[in-house]
Design a protein around this motif. Structure first.
Motif: not given
Length: 486
Positions: A246, A249, A272, A291
């Motif tokens: 994450l 990401t 994800i 995120y």
């Protein structure tokens, strides 16, 4: 070893700069320049390209100043002290790995924050030019030679402002680090990996600025995105290392948004959100907030306002309350989303987080003042366009029209309750003219037709008499958290 005084070294740099200036002063186009070696050759490199304009000349003067500052620092650093600093770093690096000390290791890899210990190491490396031999001669150091040699190159280049060279060396070090990271059973070095990935992105941005100044195509940030995608692939799987996926990401999101290639976010999001090995709540709160912020922004661009509301509200709820700058960034997108679904923020919220650009937008919605809305959009047009919310705010005009009709309805109801549900188009035209909006009856009829179609007004037209007949029950439905005509 005899050490030259910093004043004498600085004089040498000044003389060299003056020499360059004298050669090219007042020359038409600054002429052609043959290759030559400047102060600090090996760190600045050779000037193999012609200096073709004032911007190029200023760039090289700036590089000389960078080297001049470095030379001043070097004047007080002996060879013995430089040797000691390098050995100390190498020992601490090996100790961090052997003891699985992630906190120490991440500090040894941090560069762009101007870490004093790393900058002092860079000074030492620029005095003691044989650090590679130290690494090769010691088995403990040599096993991490690919990482250390390239780290040292990155530190040296960064110290004298050579961000392209620094990025290239640091990426090689990071690539070697990833190979080691794969072989380690536990995730003890995850925080150190985070630091390297962050540095890759930041150095790439600095390198692209340097390339642009030099008239070259900025490409390093795009390369950093490709590198991070490879790292993402190594982390997507079972085991504790998957928690790093994450963070990677979020770094990719920052790169894609910076480059304007947000469509590339989709493949990462699918990995994800669809992979069964991921439980979102397992990830660190910091990464979850980031995120949700970026995926919320994506939903804003796609005009999926309910999803954007959910994601940005999650980010706001879980954001550290002391991080006011981050809260403001979230609210810059959450407020337009809330307005689009009929929820108006309090004035204190706009005041507390300095979101003054939304103040008149909110007032326009409350008053039904179309003129004020258009003025607010015009006044802050550049800011709204950069944020990507201009079109979202522009579509609030329908809600402003609804509010204006509602105000007219309330006034008529107070004067003559029996005819309150009959709005003459002429009255609406007069109200708009009072707001200095030049709109004729035909245009008003079209606008009201759209409001009825979008379920913002309940009613129908009596075309012959140019009257809007409103429903006697809830003629102006609330959005209740849903976008217009959803």
């Amino acid at each position: 070893m005899q050490v030259m005084s910093s004043r004498k070294m600085k004089t040498m740099v000044d003389e060299e700069v003056e020499s360059v200036l004298k050669e090219r002063r007042d020359a038409d186009g600054f002429g052609e320049s043959s290759s030559w070696v400047g102060i600090g050759d090996g760190f600045m490199g050779k000037v193999s390209e012609p200096i073709s304009g004032k911007s190029d000349l200023l760039r090289w003067v700036w590089r000389f100043e960078q080297v001049g500052r470095w030379v001043g620092a070097m004047a007080y650093l002996s060879m013995g002290e430089a040797h000691r600093r390098i050995n100390d770093y190498l020992n601490r690096f090996c100790d961090a790995v052997s003891n699985q000390d992630g906190d120490l290791l991440k500090r040894l890899l941090s560069l762009s924050s101007n870490n004093p210990s790393i900058l002092s190491l860079a000074d030492a490396l620029n005095v003691f030019q044989d650090a590679n031999r130290l690494i090769k001669q010691n088995d403990d150091y040599a096993q991490f030679g690919e990482i250390l040699v390239n780290l040292f190159r990155a530190f040296q280049s960064f110290r004298v402002g050579g961000f392209v060279d620094s990025y290239q060396a640091y990426e090689k070090a990071a690539n070697a680090f990833i190979q080691e990271f794969r072989n380690w059973d536990s995730a003890w070095a995850l925080q150190a990996l985070y630091v390297m990935l962050y540095e890759i992105r930041v150095l790439a941005e600095k390198a692209d600025k340097e390339l642009a100044v030099n008239g070259k195509s900025p490409e390093k940030l795009k390369g950093a995105g490709s590198f991070l995608m490879k790292v993402f692939g190594t982390l997507v799987g079972k085991g504790p290392k998957r928690l790093g996926a994450l963070y990677v990401t979020c770094q990719l999101f920052k790169i894609y948004f910076k480059l304007g290639t947000v469509h590339l976010c989709r493949s990462v999001i699918r990995s994800i959100e669809t992979a069964r090995v991921f439980e979102f709540e397992e990830f660190p709160k910091r990464d979850k907030v980031t995120y949700m912020y970026y995926t919320g922004r994506l939903e804003v661009f796609n005009e999926n306002f309910p999803a954007a509301d959910d994601k940005l509200s999650y980010a706001l709820k879980h954001c550290n309350p002391r991080r006011e700058a981050n809260i403001r960034m979230i609210l810059k997108y959450l407020i337009p989303v809330k307005l689009s679904i009929g929820i108006i923020p309090n004035d204190w919220l706009l005041q507390q987080y300095n979101l003054v650009e939304y103040r008149n937008v909110v007032q326009a919605l409350r008053r039904g003042d179309l003129r004020l809305l258009r003025h607010a959009l015009q006044e802050h047009e550049d800011r709204f366009l950069r944020s990507g919310v201009y079109l979202v705010l522009e579509k609030l005009e329908l809600q402003v029209y609804q509010r204006l009709l509602k105000k007219i309805y309330i006034i008529q109801k107070q004067k003559d309750p029996s005819k309150a549900h009959q709005l003459k188009l002429e009255v609406i035209v007069k109200a708009l003219k009072w707001l200095e909006m030049d709109i004729d009856v035909d245009e008003v009829e079209c606008i009201v037709a759209i409001l009825i179609y979008k379920s913002l007004v309940k009613g129908y037209f009596a075309h012959k008499s140019k009257v809007v007949v409103l429903s006697k029950q809830d003629p102006f439905p609330k959005l209740n958290g849903k976008p217009v005509n959803s």
